[in-house]
Motif scaffolding. Structure first.
Motif, PDB file in Angstrom:
ATOM      1  N   ALA A  16      21.120  -1.879  55.513  1.00 19.12           N
ATOM      2  CA  ALA A  16      20.481  -1.398  56.737  1.00 19.12           C
ATOM      3  C   ALA A  16      18.976  -1.204  56.554  1.00 19.12           C
ATOM      4  N   MET A  17      18.558  -0.858  55.340  1.00 19.73           N
ATOM      5  CA  MET A  17      17.148  -0.617  55.068  1.00 19.73           C
ATOM      6  C   MET A  17      16.371  -1.900  54.783  1.00 19.73           C
ATOM      7  N   ALA A  18      17.073  -2.988  54.483  1.00 18.89           N
ATOM      8  CA  ALA A  18      16.408  -4.212  54.040  1.00 18.89           C
ATOM      9  C   ALA A  18      15.305  -4.698  54.982  1.00 18.89           C
ATOM     10  N   PRO A  19      15.525  -4.753  56.302  1.00 19.53           N
ATOM     11  CA  PRO A  19      14.466  -5.259  57.194  1.00 19.53           C
ATOM     12  C   PRO A  19      13.336  -4.260  57.444  1.00 19.53           C
ATOM     13  N   LYS A  20      13.377  -3.108  56.759  1.00 14.57           N
ATOM     14  CA  LYS A  20      12.386  -2.042  56.945  1.00 14.57           C
ATOM     15  C   LYS A  20      12.316  -1.592  58.410  1.00 14.57           C
ATOM     16  N   PRO A  21      13.448  -1.115  58.959  1.00  7.27           N
ATOM     17  CA  PRO A  21      13.455  -0.667  60.353  1.00  7.27           C
ATOM     18  C   PRO A  21      12.586   0.570  60.546  1.00  7.27           C
ATOM     19  N   GLN A  22      12.135   0.761  61.763  1.00 11.03           N
ATOM     20  CA  GLN A  22      11.345   1.949  62.072  1.00 11.03           C
ATOM     21  C   GLN A  22      12.205   3.210  62.102  1.00 11.03           C
ATOM     22  N   LEU A  23      13.508   3.033  62.290  1.00  7.27           N
ATOM     23  CA  LEU A  23      14.417   4.170  62.364  1.00  7.27           C
ATOM     24  C   LEU A  23      15.783   3.739  61.841  1.00  7.27           C
ATOM     25  N   LEU A  24      16.425   4.611  61.042  1.00 12.08           N
ATOM     26  CA  LEU A  24      17.762   4.345  60.534  1.00 12.08           C
ATOM     27  C   LEU A  24      18.728   5.343  61.171  1.00 12.08           C
ATOM     28  N   LEU A  25      19.784   4.831  61.805  1.00 12.64           N
ATOM     29  CA  LEU A  25      20.808   5.672  62.417  1.00 12.64           C
ATOM     30  C   LEU A  25      22.056   5.649  61.541  1.00 12.64           C
ATOM     31  N   MET A  26      22.636   6.814  61.294  1.00 10.43           N
ATOM     32  CA  MET A  26      23.807   6.926  60.425  1.00 10.43           C
ATOM     33  C   MET A  26      24.902   7.716  61.147  1.00 10.43           C
ATOM     34  N   ASP A  27      26.026   7.055  61.400  1.00  8.14           N
ATOM     35  CA  ASP A  27      27.116   7.669  62.154  1.00  8.14           C
ATOM     36  C   ASP A  27      28.260   8.052  61.213  1.00  8.14           C
ATOM     37  N   GLU A  28      28.323   9.330  60.842  1.00  2.01           N
ATOM     38  CA  GLU A  28      29.376   9.853  59.955  1.00  2.01           C
ATOM     39  C   GLU A  28      29.556   8.959  58.714  1.00  2.01           C
ATOM     40  N   PRO A  29      28.482   8.608  58.022  1.00  3.37           N
ATOM     41  CA  PRO A  29      28.617   7.628  56.935  1.00  3.37           C
ATOM     42  C   PRO A  29      29.352   8.150  55.703  1.00  3.37           C
ATOM     43  N   PHE A  30      29.482   9.482  55.579  1.00  2.00           N
ATOM     44  CA  PHE A  30      30.089  10.037  54.367  1.00  2.00           C
ATOM     45  C   PHE A  30      31.489  10.598  54.595  1.00  2.00           C
ATOM     46  N   SER A  31      31.980  10.546  55.815  1.00  2.00           N
ATOM     47  CA  SER A  31      33.232  11.235  56.136  1.00  2.00           C
ATOM     48  C   SER A  31      34.451  10.617  55.466  1.00  2.00           C
ATOM     49  N   GLY A  32      34.367   9.335  55.060  1.00  2.00           N
ATOM     50  CA  GLY A  32      35.499   8.692  54.402  1.00  2.00           C
ATOM     51  C   GLY A  32      35.534   8.909  52.901  1.00  2.00           C
ATOM     52  N   LEU A  33      34.565   9.656  52.373  1.00  2.00           N
ATOM     53  CA  LEU A  33      34.482   9.874  50.927  1.00  2.00           C
ATOM     54  C   LEU A  33      35.062  11.235  50.560  1.00  2.00           C
ATOM     55  N   ASP A  34      35.512  11.377  49.314  1.00  2.00           N
ATOM     56  CA  ASP A  34      36.054  12.668  48.905  1.00  2.00           C
ATOM     57  C   ASP A  34      34.928  13.681  48.740  1.00  2.00           C
ATOM     58  N   ALA A  35      35.287  14.961  48.731  1.00  2.00           N
ATOM     59  CA  ALA A  35      34.309  16.051  48.788  1.00  2.00           C
ATOM     60  C   ALA A  35      33.335  16.016  47.617  1.00  2.00           C
ATOM     61  N   ASN A  36      33.833  15.750  46.412  1.00  2.00           N
ATOM     62  CA  ASN A  36      32.948  15.734  45.245  1.00  2.00           C
ATOM     63  C   ASN A  36      31.919  14.607  45.324  1.00  2.00           C
ATOM     64  N   LEU A  37      32.355  13.444  45.807  1.00  2.00           N
ATOM     65  CA  LEU A  37      31.434  12.319  45.938  1.00  2.00           C
ATOM     66  C   LEU A  37      30.393  12.599  47.020  1.00  2.00           C
ATOM     67  N   ARG A  38      30.828  13.191  48.129  1.00  2.00           N
ATOM     68  CA  ARG A  38      29.876  13.540  49.194  1.00  2.00           C
ATOM     69  C   ARG A  38      28.801  14.488  48.675  1.00  2.00           C
ATOM     70  N   GLU A  39      29.228  15.449  47.861  1.00  2.00           N
ATOM     71  CA  GLU A  39      28.299  16.464  47.377  1.00  2.00           C
ATOM     72  C   GLU A  39      27.171  15.855  46.561  1.00  2.00           C
ATOM     73  N   THR A  40      27.457  14.787  45.825  1.00  2.00           N
ATOM     74  CA  THR A  40      26.409  14.139  45.031  1.00  2.00           C
ATOM     75  C   THR A  40      25.688  13.048  45.809  1.00  2.00           C
ATOM     76  N   LEU A  41      26.402  12.317  46.669  1.00  2.00           N
ATOM     77  CA  LEU A  41      25.817  11.168  47.351  1.00  2.00           C
ATOM     78  C   LEU A  41      24.841  11.575  48.451  1.00  2.00           C
ATOM     79  N   VAL A  42      25.154  12.638  49.199  1.00  2.00           N
ATOM     80  CA  VAL A  42      24.309  13.015  50.343  1.00  2.00           C
ATOM     81  C   VAL A  42      22.877  13.331  49.905  1.00  2.00           C
ATOM     82  N   PRO A  43      22.659  14.215  48.914  1.00  2.00           N
ATOM     83  CA  PRO A  43      21.262  14.437  48.492  1.00  2.00           C
ATOM     84  C   PRO A  43      20.612  13.199  47.881  1.00  2.00           C
ATOM     85  N   GLU A  44      21.413  12.323  47.256  1.00  2.00           N
ATOM     86  CA  GLU A  44      20.862  11.081  46.725  1.00  2.00           C
ATOM     87  C   GLU A  44      20.339  10.197  47.853  1.00  2.00           C
TER      88      GLU A  44
END
Length: 378
Positions: A158-186
């Motif tokens: 999604a970032m490849a074309p260097k968009p002016q705005l990135l929209l994210m619709d519940e992108p982490f909801s399918g991941l387990d809690a421990n993975l979300r905890e590390t991935l979101v701040p990353e």
């Protein structure tokens, strides 16, 4: 005279009094929100409140019944016209990562920049794989990656074309809690390094706190409050925001004067007028960190529930008034259910809200002035 606005000073995204309707039913009502360049925003709320519909309208998939959406001063949507989706320079990341299974990771990332030269494509692919921490997987296929790795690749695509705005619709909801905890701040760090503005939709307040600079809390198809995570948590505008964001309970009280409320924990005093009339019934929001255990405290309560959280205990204690409140203590203060403990009030923010009768489920009218009373050490 030059009346042009410096594009650097223009908001990245402006949602101005937007209403979206399906037939006679409004699914988003009078929504307004501004996002600065390089800022990460979040639409936070329960299912069915309208947050995904508003995100889709920003992307260009939904028409507006009323209002206007602009990006860097350019009008994207009104009630009479909208710029096509493919001409908005907006990227999207979904809950379902939707990677192309028959393409390599490198080809997935290159999908939106196929019109670039091969050299520039390869340079961007290498740059993004390094950025998302997956430098050596370009020739692998999506099925060979973990869920967290797939989500990073979807972000890179999604970032490849260097968009002016990135929209994210519940992108982490399918991941387990421990993975979300590390991935979101990353993901937040990745967006900041890329200096990319983004808007996230989620129902998870901890996700919102971990990633967003600005949060808009939605309920009943309306934005109830928008502001920084700090202000949303500590200075909620109404009972829904206070109840939905963070743990907390409401303590019954009566207004003593323009700055003070009398409660079962004594008179709580603020720094600014709370806007309620003298003698009015009100409620004070109490967060778990607002009450500390102290053996020599003036007030005591009985422990009715307890949870060990490693670094601390979370107790629920019942006052003599019958009201139950949360209380955090050090992990070294291990007390049993049924035991009395002393309580000391450590409020930094006195949040005063209209009284809500638990029998009738009816709240008093909102005050006409400010409803937040900030204590002197704020």
């Amino acid at each position: 005279m030059n009346t042009k606005v410096n594009p650097v000073l223009q908001p990245q995204l402006e949602i101005d009094n937007v209403t979206i309707s399906y037939g006679d039913m409004a699914v988003v009502k009078n929504a307004s929100l501004t996002l600065k360049a390089g800022e990460i925003g979040c639409l936070l709320g329960p299912s069915g409140c309208g947050k995904t519909t508003l995100l889709r309208a920003i992307a260009g998939f939904e028409p507006l019944y009323k209002g206007r959406i602009r990006m860097r001063g350019r009008v994207l949507s009104t009630d009479t016209a909208r710029v096509p989706v493919e001409q908005r320079n907006i990227g999207m990341v979904f809950q379902d990562v939707a990677l192309f299974p028959h393409l390599t990771i490198a080809d997935n990332i290159a999908f939106g920049i196929r019109h670039w030269s091969k050299q520039k494509q390869q340079q961007r692919i290498t740059e993004l794989l390094e950025l998302v921490g997956l430098p050596d997987i370009g020739q692998r296929y999506p099925h060979a990656l973990s869920g967290g790795q797939q989500q990073r690749v979807a972000l890179a695509r999604a970032m490849a074309p260097k968009p002016q705005l990135l929209l994210m619709d519940e992108p982490f909801s399918g991941l387990d809690a421990n993975l979300r905890e590390t991935l979101v701040p990353e993901v937040r760090e990745i967006l900041l390094r890329e200096k990319m503005s983004a808007l996230l939709v989620t129902h998870d307040q901890m996700e919102a706190f971990a990633i967003a600079d600005q949060i808009a809390v939605m309920q009943n198809h309306c934005i109830q409050q928008s502001g920084t995570p700090f202000s949303i948590y500590h200075e909620p505008d109404n009972r829904f925001v206070a109840d939905f964001v963070g743990m907390g309970e409401f303590l019954h009280g009566w207004v003593e004067d323009a700055y003070s409320v009398k409660t079962a924990l004594g008179v709580l005093q603020g720094r600014t007028p709370h806007g309620f009339a003298q003698g009015a019934q009100v409620e004070v929001l109490i967060r778990p960190d607002d009450i500390q255990h102290a053996d020599d405290a003036e007030y005591t309560a009985i422990i009715t529930r307890k949870w060990f959280r490693g670094s601390h205990y979370l107790y629920y204690v019942t006052l003599g008034s019958g009201e139950t409140l949360p209380c955090i203590t050090s992990c070294h203060h291990d007390h049993d259910v049924g035991e009395p403990i002393g309580l000391r009030i450590t409020l930094d923010h006195l949040v005063v809200l209209p009284y809500c009768d638990p029998e009738q489920e009816v709240c008093e009218l909102q005050p006409t002035e400010v409803t937040q009373a900030i204590l002197p050490n704020h």
